[in-house]
Write a protein that holds these residues in place. Sequence first.
Motif, PDB file in Angstrom:
ATOM      1  N   GLY A 174       0.813  -1.216   0.000  1.00  0.00           N
ATOM      2  CA  GLY A 174       0.000   0.000   0.000  1.00  0.00           C
ATOM      3  C   GLY A 174       0.839   1.255   0.000  1.00  0.00           C
ATOM      4  N   ASN A 217      -5.567   5.335   0.840  1.00  0.00           N
ATOM      5  CA  ASN A 217      -5.548   4.536   2.065  1.00  0.00           C
ATOM      6  C   ASN A 217      -6.958   4.220   2.548  1.00  0.00           C
ATOM      7  OD1 ASN A 217      -3.901   3.198   4.012  1.00  0.00           O
ATOM      8  ND2 ASN A 217      -4.475   4.754   5.510  1.00  0.00           N
ATOM      9  N   PHE A 220      -8.009   1.310   0.549  1.00  0.00           N
ATOM     10  CA  PHE A 220      -7.368   0.099   1.056  1.00  0.00           C
ATOM     11  C   PHE A 220      -8.079  -0.410   2.313  1.00  0.00           C
ATOM     12  CE2 PHE A 220      -3.079   1.811  -0.718  1.00  0.00           C
ATOM     13  CZ  PHE A 220      -3.463   1.431  -1.995  1.00  0.00           C
ATOM     14  N   PHE A 224      -9.124  -3.445   0.500  1.00  0.00           N
ATOM     15  CA  PHE A 224      -7.885  -4.228   0.515  1.00  0.00           C
ATOM     16  C   PHE A 224      -7.194  -4.060   1.872  1.00  0.00           C
ATOM     17  CE2 PHE A 224      -8.639  -2.566  -3.774  1.00  0.00           C
ATOM     18  CZ  PHE A 224      -8.738  -3.753  -4.503  1.00  0.00           C
ATOM     19  N   TRP A 227      -3.442  -4.163   2.525  1.00  0.00           N
ATOM     20  CA  TRP A 227      -2.614  -3.090   1.991  1.00  0.00           C
ATOM     21  C   TRP A 227      -2.745  -1.800   2.805  1.00  0.00           C
ATOM     22  CZ3 TRP A 227      -2.115  -2.759  -4.017  1.00  0.00           C
ATOM     23  CH2 TRP A 227      -1.673  -3.989  -4.515  1.00  0.00           C
ATOM     24  N   ALA A 228      -3.685  -1.757   3.708  1.00  0.00           N
ATOM     25  CA  ALA A 228      -3.982  -0.514   4.430  1.00  0.00           C
ATOM     26  C   ALA A 228      -2.804  -0.099   5.311  1.00  0.00           C
ATOM     27  CB  ALA A 228      -5.227  -0.683   5.272  1.00  0.00           C
TER      28      ALA A 228
END
Length: 538
Positions: A174, A217, A220, A224, A227-228
């Motif tokens: 990320g 972010n 994410f 996701f 990936w955050a």
Amino acid sequence: MKNSQSLSLSKSWPGDLLAGLVVFLVALPLCLGIALASGAPMFSGIIAGVVGGLIVAGISNSALGVSGPAAGLVVIVAGAIVDLGFEVFLLAVMISGLIQVAMGYLRAGIVAAFFPTSVIKGMLAGIGIIIILKQIQHALGYDRSFEGELAFMQSSGGNTFYEIVYAFLYFSPGAVMISVFSIILLIGWESKWIKSKQWLKLIPAPLLVVMLGIGLNEIFLHYFPLWAISNDYGNIHLVNLPEVVSFSELKGLLVLPDFGGIAQKEVYVVAITLAIVGSLESLLSLEATDKMDPYKRVSSKNRELIAQGWGNFCSGLIGGLPITQVIVRSSTNIVSGGKTKLAAIFHGLFMLLFVLLIPAFLNKIPLASLSAILIMVGYKLAKPSVFKSIFQKGRRQFVPFMLTVLGLVFTDMLMGIAIGMSLALFYILLNNYHTPAFLSHVKNLDGGQITIRLAQEVSFLNRASIALMLEDIPEDCALLVDGRDCHFIDEDVLEEIENFAHHAAEHQIQFRVKGLPQLNIPAKWRIDGALPEPAMPV
């Protein structure tokens, strides 16, 4: 002749406002990181940043310099806090400020004139490389090397390159995506198409980068989660500010100095050390910032010492870290479009207001977004054209330049400058061994003309004397620089005279020169033919 804030504030303030916002975004994690590196309360870094923006910028006449807590003082500060305790250390910071004020009134700022341009430019390029190397880690989502640690050897036991290798092994997808898209956006914003659109030029690219980072972010976090970017498990990948919801909480974050330590000898040792090292860093940054100023303004070094002194006195009084002018923030200010010291003042206001009013929003900013901004700042300081231009000036300029760069990258700021200065001094002494340089200052009583007559050899050692003479030239007079006998003149001395010449008219000084074809000035300022002999030497 002093610096003049000659630009119209009514025209420059919109650009200064945007530049101040960008500098604030870059300075915020640096303030927190330097406090962390120093072993001080996190809020003490914020206090120093606010004081640097509001008090120091208000007193200083540096048009583009930005002050705040400095990484170069981390080792001194960390050791002093351990030895004295934080409250007694704050007393030492206050005393160091008073020492700096006294140094300013004693005109000690002239020491900056003894640093050659090759060393100053080497410092800028070296800092640019350091910024890039340090921010690669945050761009990859790795935080073992905190923001304030700029030396090559790390407190963790490794070094800069070791930390970069480690970052590649433990990168965050990320953070990498945010960094890559941010750098692409920053490069694209410099394209001719963007610059041709007036309305797009009004939007600062770093602000877009911050918004992009927050937006990605949030995506994410919802779609996701692996990936955050977060601050979980002791890892700091987002801006991390204390949230103040009441005046009593704010008061609780302010630490007052312990005046009971006034009789301790160690307090004065720390105060003198902070005053000397901090003054040197500030003067070097001031010199470098003036060289980057597109308007070629010259700031008063003595007034800068006074401004830094009062800033340190106030910072120590309310629980802040020591302050210096900082080249990272100053260069960010310049490349972001700052034109007057309003930009530095705006940066201080933003830091005060945003930290108090919207800390929750600021804590959403990924450090990867800020690292992308700083990587581009570092590139502009150390781009290949800088090395090429210095190389073309010859070995006397290039060798000290490169040694300063390498010294900064592989040791720390002060050691790198010392290495570059040592070689620059060697070349100066070698040159002066053959033909001593001297300077004659002559005043012509007819018509109020002042004449500065240069000798056959004018080396860098004469720069301080010439700088003092030019600084003392009164307004509403005529100045003639007579270089007919000068066979050699150092690049730094030429630059000192050129800077004066381009701003002489602002102070009603009629500047003329005889000889010195190396000077880059308009032809109308040159005098051809014979000159009358000066009436009286001074």
